[in-house]
Design a protein around this motif. Structure first.
Motif, PDB file in Angstrom:
ATOM      1  N   MET A  67      55.421  31.373  41.211  1.00  0.00           N
ATOM      2  CA  MET A  67      54.390  31.517  42.223  1.00  0.00           C
ATOM      3  C   MET A  67      54.542  32.829  42.984  1.00  0.00           C
ATOM      4  SD  MET A  67      51.738  29.758  43.050  1.00  0.00           S
ATOM      5  CE  MET A  67      50.456  29.807  44.306  1.00  0.00           C
ATOM      6  N   TRP A  68      55.766  33.256  43.239  1.00  0.00           N
ATOM      7  CA  TRP A  68      55.970  34.539  43.908  1.00  0.00           C
ATOM      8  C   TRP A  68      55.399  35.679  43.083  1.00  0.00           C
ATOM      9  CZ3 TRP A  68      56.502  35.453  48.704  1.00  0.00           C
ATOM     10  CH2 TRP A  68      57.244  34.630  49.542  1.00  0.00           C
ATOM     11  N   ILE A  69      55.635  35.624  41.776  1.00  0.00           N
ATOM     12  CA  ILE A  69      55.107  36.682  40.914  1.00  0.00           C
ATOM     13  C   ILE A  69      53.587  36.631  40.884  1.00  0.00           C
ATOM     14  CG2 ILE A  69      55.053  37.575  38.544  1.00  0.00           C
ATOM     15  CD1 ILE A  69      57.900  36.554  38.213  1.00  0.00           C
ATOM     16  N   LEU A  70      53.023  35.416  40.844  1.00  0.00           N
ATOM     17  CA  LEU A  70      51.563  35.284  40.883  1.00  0.00           C
ATOM     18  C   LEU A  70      51.005  35.905  42.164  1.00  0.00           C
ATOM     19  CD1 LEU A  70      48.862  34.182  39.863  1.00  0.00           C
ATOM     20  CD2 LEU A  70      49.429  31.994  40.942  1.00  0.00           C
TER      21      LEU A  70
ATOM     22  N   LEU B 190      52.376  38.273  43.992  1.00  0.00           N
ATOM     23  CA  LEU B 190      52.561  39.722  43.945  1.00  0.00           C
ATOM     24  C   LEU B 190      51.520  40.381  43.051  1.00  0.00           C
ATOM     25  CD1 LEU B 190      54.144  42.275  44.611  1.00  0.00           C
ATOM     26  CD2 LEU B 190      55.718  41.717  42.740  1.00  0.00           C
ATOM     27  N   VAL B 191      51.296  39.797  41.876  1.00  0.00           N
ATOM     28  CA  VAL B 191      50.302  40.351  40.954  1.00  0.00           C
ATOM     29  C   VAL B 191      48.912  40.287  41.583  1.00  0.00           C
ATOM     30  CG1 VAL B 191      49.189  40.036  38.708  1.00  0.00           C
ATOM     31  CG2 VAL B 191      51.665  39.825  38.898  1.00  0.00           C
ATOM     32  N   THR B 192      48.597  39.162  42.241  1.00  0.00           N
ATOM     33  CA  THR B 192      47.293  39.015  42.898  1.00  0.00           C
ATOM     34  C   THR B 192      47.129  40.028  44.027  1.00  0.00           C
ATOM     35  OG1 THR B 192      47.274  36.648  42.376  1.00  0.00           O
ATOM     36  CG2 THR B 192      45.781  37.400  44.098  1.00  0.00           C
ATOM     37  N   CYS B 193      48.173  40.226  44.814  1.00  0.00           N
ATOM     38  CA  CYS B 193      48.126  41.180  45.924  1.00  0.00           C
ATOM     39  C   CYS B 193      47.834  42.592  45.415  1.00  0.00           C
ATOM     40  CB  CYS B 193      49.446  41.136  46.677  1.00  0.00           C
ATOM     41  SG  CYS B 193      49.519  42.248  48.095  1.00  0.00           S
ATOM     42  N   LEU B 194      48.570  43.033  44.394  1.00  0.00           N
ATOM     43  CA  LEU B 194      48.331  44.359  43.837  1.00  0.00           C
ATOM     44  C   LEU B 194      46.939  44.459  43.224  1.00  0.00           C
ATOM     45  CD1 LEU B 194      51.811  44.960  42.156  1.00  0.00           C
ATOM     46  CD2 LEU B 194      50.868  46.210  44.112  1.00  0.00           C
ATOM     47  N   ASN B 195      46.502  43.361  42.607  1.00  0.00           N
ATOM     48  CA  ASN B 195      45.185  43.338  41.992  1.00  0.00           C
ATOM     49  C   ASN B 195      44.089  43.584  43.026  1.00  0.00           C
ATOM     50  OD1 ASN B 195      43.184  40.917  40.149  1.00  0.00           O
ATOM     51  ND2 ASN B 195      43.442  43.090  39.792  1.00  0.00           N
TER      52      ASN B 195
ATOM     53  N   VAL C  20      47.614  29.297  50.076  1.00  0.00           N
ATOM     54  CA  VAL C  20      48.709  30.257  49.926  1.00  0.00           C
ATOM     55  C   VAL C  20      48.263  31.431  49.060  1.00  0.00           C
ATOM     56  CG1 VAL C  20      51.015  30.598  48.952  1.00  0.00           C
ATOM     57  CG2 VAL C  20      50.527  28.550  50.298  1.00  0.00           C
ATOM     58  N   LEU C  21      47.598  31.135  47.940  1.00  0.00           N
ATOM     59  CA  LEU C  21      47.104  32.204  47.073  1.00  0.00           C
ATOM     60  C   LEU C  21      46.098  33.078  47.821  1.00  0.00           C
ATOM     61  CD1 LEU C  21      46.935  33.457  44.194  1.00  0.00           C
ATOM     62  CD2 LEU C  21      44.987  31.941  43.790  1.00  0.00           C
ATOM     63  N   ASN C  22      45.278  32.455  48.659  1.00  0.00           N
ATOM     64  CA  ASN C  22      44.262  33.225  49.373  1.00  0.00           C
ATOM     65  C   ASN C  22      44.881  34.278  50.292  1.00  0.00           C
ATOM     66  OD1 ASN C  22      41.322  33.460  49.931  1.00  0.00           O
ATOM     67  ND2 ASN C  22      41.960  32.956  52.016  1.00  0.00           N
ATOM     68  N   LEU C  23      46.094  34.017  50.800  1.00  0.00           N
ATOM     69  CA  LEU C  23      46.766  35.012  51.636  1.00  0.00           C
ATOM     70  C   LEU C  23      47.053  36.286  50.848  1.00  0.00           C
ATOM     71  CD1 LEU C  23      49.296  32.814  53.637  1.00  0.00           C
ATOM     72  CD2 LEU C  23      47.117  33.732  54.406  1.00  0.00           C
ATOM     73  N   ALA C  24      47.332  36.137  49.545  1.00  0.00           N
ATOM     74  CA  ALA C  24      47.583  37.306  48.704  1.00  0.00           C
ATOM     75  C   ALA C  24      46.302  38.077  48.410  1.00  0.00           C
ATOM     76  CB  ALA C  24      48.244  36.881  47.389  1.00  0.00           C
TER      77      ALA C  24
END
Length: 524
Positions: A290-293, A295-300, A456-460
């Motif tokens: 989930m951390w990697i997801l 991070l990838v989403t944030c950069l995306n 949580v994902l939405n924060l990224a």
């Protein structure tokens, strides 16, 4: 998706998942729902996105009509990511634990739809209400109308976040841990977003729509304002029909009240706002996938947001060589950019329907996400080439000496820019579907609540948007203005996102979701 490397690893994961988590909530039925029900729920995205497309295409000129300065208008748009950061986790937390007899998600979808209608009414009638409360139409700035507009705009962003989060979570519930259906559900959600975009841009581009609702034109509301009202009426009608159909057709099993209680031992006694305690606990318990997801989403989204903010501005300034508020070149470029957004939405919709096929063709969703991020990086980099070609070939009418608007760019340059808009619909379809599908799968396999996990994902997503909104302007100014510096940073972020996706992002085995969701466990 690729299986884990060894049976030992699977057994270890199962042992870990069997431990209670502060995020564990009662799971929904383990049998996936029929695809037709999933499609009905996903179709709500068309109604939501119809309104978003109208915001992007019509509201900027409208705020200028009310007298809001361009500098302050940029800060108004910050309410979207801010409300997303606060509202989605709160709504997600409570929708995971809602014990209404109508189900966990449906009450929030209904409330969000009603709030959208109220907000749209306030925005559309801001000029009329402001005039009724004493605004002077002879003055450029209408303070009362501005106040009503800002209130309506914030309500609209809160309502949209209140609506989209439970919709995504309900899709995860209906898929019941079936990874293929989860991917397809999010792909359908992305497809209907594209449908809403196309309808919204088309409605916004038709300048005589107010003839259908002649009462919209008033002393305080000119033709443009009346057309905006008419578009919003259509938006409310579409969202009402789609949301009502979903609420009536798709039933939920009510959550038993005793199983919704979060005890102090589960981490629920965190004071007045337990959802933020749960959110804090979520980050503490996040495992590597989930951390990697995140991070990838944030950069995306660092890659995406500069272009989504300034795509039509780039067409008006860099490609067409115009200046805001001067001449016609900039407006022509913005209209060409609107055409590009329409093409982008068409490609987005077509690609969304083929996400599962594309994933199988390239060897998995994480590899597909990596590939399209490389494509995103290439397209953002090519904006520099298109800009330089447009500048090099720019021509002016004979005898003006460059004192008037430049002539439109050549057909080849315009075609190149529109091609970039169109091709970007491919990675955008993946961005709108795969991250949410992976978050839903990870939460299903861990026993965590769909609503809070998607929060949580939405924060990224929203934190990069706030970062770009605040810093992109000063960053561009360091290099002489224009949009290219932010686009270049976006290209670098997309490249990093693609590399991390392909190398580090794991994929759960396809046969684990149902077996694990029955036992619950830690948030993975």
């Amino acid at each position: 998706m690729e299986p884990l490397s060894s049976t030992k690893q699977i057994n270890n994961n199962n042992n870990n998942l069997a431990k209670p988590s502060s995020l564990h909530v009662e799971t929904q039925p383990l049998e996936p729902s029929p695809l037709r029900k999933i499609m009905v729920v996903a179709s709500i995205a068309a109604g939501v996105q119809f309104g978003w497309a109208l915001q992007l295409s019509l509201l900027t000129p409208y705020v200028q009509l009310l007298g809001i300065h361009h500098t302050w208008a940029a800060y108004i748009w910050l309410c979207g990511p801010i409300s997303g950061m606060l509202v989605q986790p709160v709504v997600g937390y409570h929708s995971d634990r809602c014990t209404s007899r109508f189900g966990r998600r449906r009450p929030f979808i209904a409330a969000g739809s009603i709030a959208v209608a109220i907000a749209v009414f306030l925005i559309g009638y801001a000029a009329d209400l402001g005039h009724s409360f004493g605004d002077n139409l002879d003055k450029k700035v209408r303070p009362r109308a501005i106040g009503i507009f800002v209130v309506g705009f914030w309500i609209l962003d809160v309502a949209n976040n209140m609506l989209q989060g439970p919709c995504r979570a309900l899709l995860g519930d209906l898929c019941a841990g079936n990874q293929r259906k989860t991917r397809n559900a999010n792909a359908f959600f992305s497809f209907f977003m594209a449908v809403g975009n196309v309808l919204g841009y088309a409605a916004g581009a038709y300048s005589k729509l107010y003839h259908v609702f002649p009462f919209t034109k008033t002393e305080a509301c000119n033709v443009y304002c009346a057309n905006l009202k008419s578009c919003f009426f259509l938006s409310i009608a579409l969202l009402t029909v789609l949301a009502t159909a979903a609420l009536i057709y798709v039933k939920e099993t009510p959550l038993i009240a005793e199983k919704a209680v979060v005890t102090a031992e589960d981490g629920g006694s965190n004071g007045g706002m337990p959802c933020f305690g749960q959110l804090s606990g979520a980050f503490k318990e996040l495992k590597r996938p989930m951390w990697i997801l995140l991070l990838v989403t944030c950069l995306n989204w660092i890659a995406w947001f500069p272009f989504l903010l300034f795509d039509t501005d780039w067409m008006g300034k860099e490609v067409y060589g115009g200046t805001v508020g001067e001449g016609h070149a900039y407006d022509m470029g913005v209209r060409a950019g609107a055409l590009g957004l329409m093409l982008n939405s068409v490609v987005l919709g077509a690609t969304s329907l083929g996400v599962d096929i594309l994933a199988r063709g390239v060897g998995g969703v994480k590899r597909l996400w990596g590939i399209v991020n490389f494509l995103l990086a290439i397209c953002l980099g090519l904006t520099v080439l298109v800009t330089k070609l447009a500048q090099h070939s720019r021509q002016y009418a004979p005898g003006t000496g460059g004192l008037q608007d430049p002539l439109p760019p050549s057909g080849g340059i315009k075609a190149g820019a529109l091609t970039l808009f169109s091709v970007l619909g491919i990675p955008l379809a993946i961005t709108y579907s795969i991250p949410f599908a992976l978050a839903s799968i990870f939460s299903s396999t861990s026993g965590a609540g769909q609503g809070l996990s998607l929060g949580v994902l939405n924060l990224a997503i929203v934190i990069p948007q706030m970062f770009v909104s605040v810093l992109s302007g000063p960053w561009d100014a360091l290099f002489g203005g224009g949009n290219l510096p932010a686009f270049v940073v976006g290209a670098v972020a997309a490249l990093a996102s693609g590399i991390l996706s392909m190398i580090l992002l794991p994929s759960p085995p396809p046969d684990m979701a149902k077996s694990v969701s029955a036992t619950g466990g830690g948030f993975h």
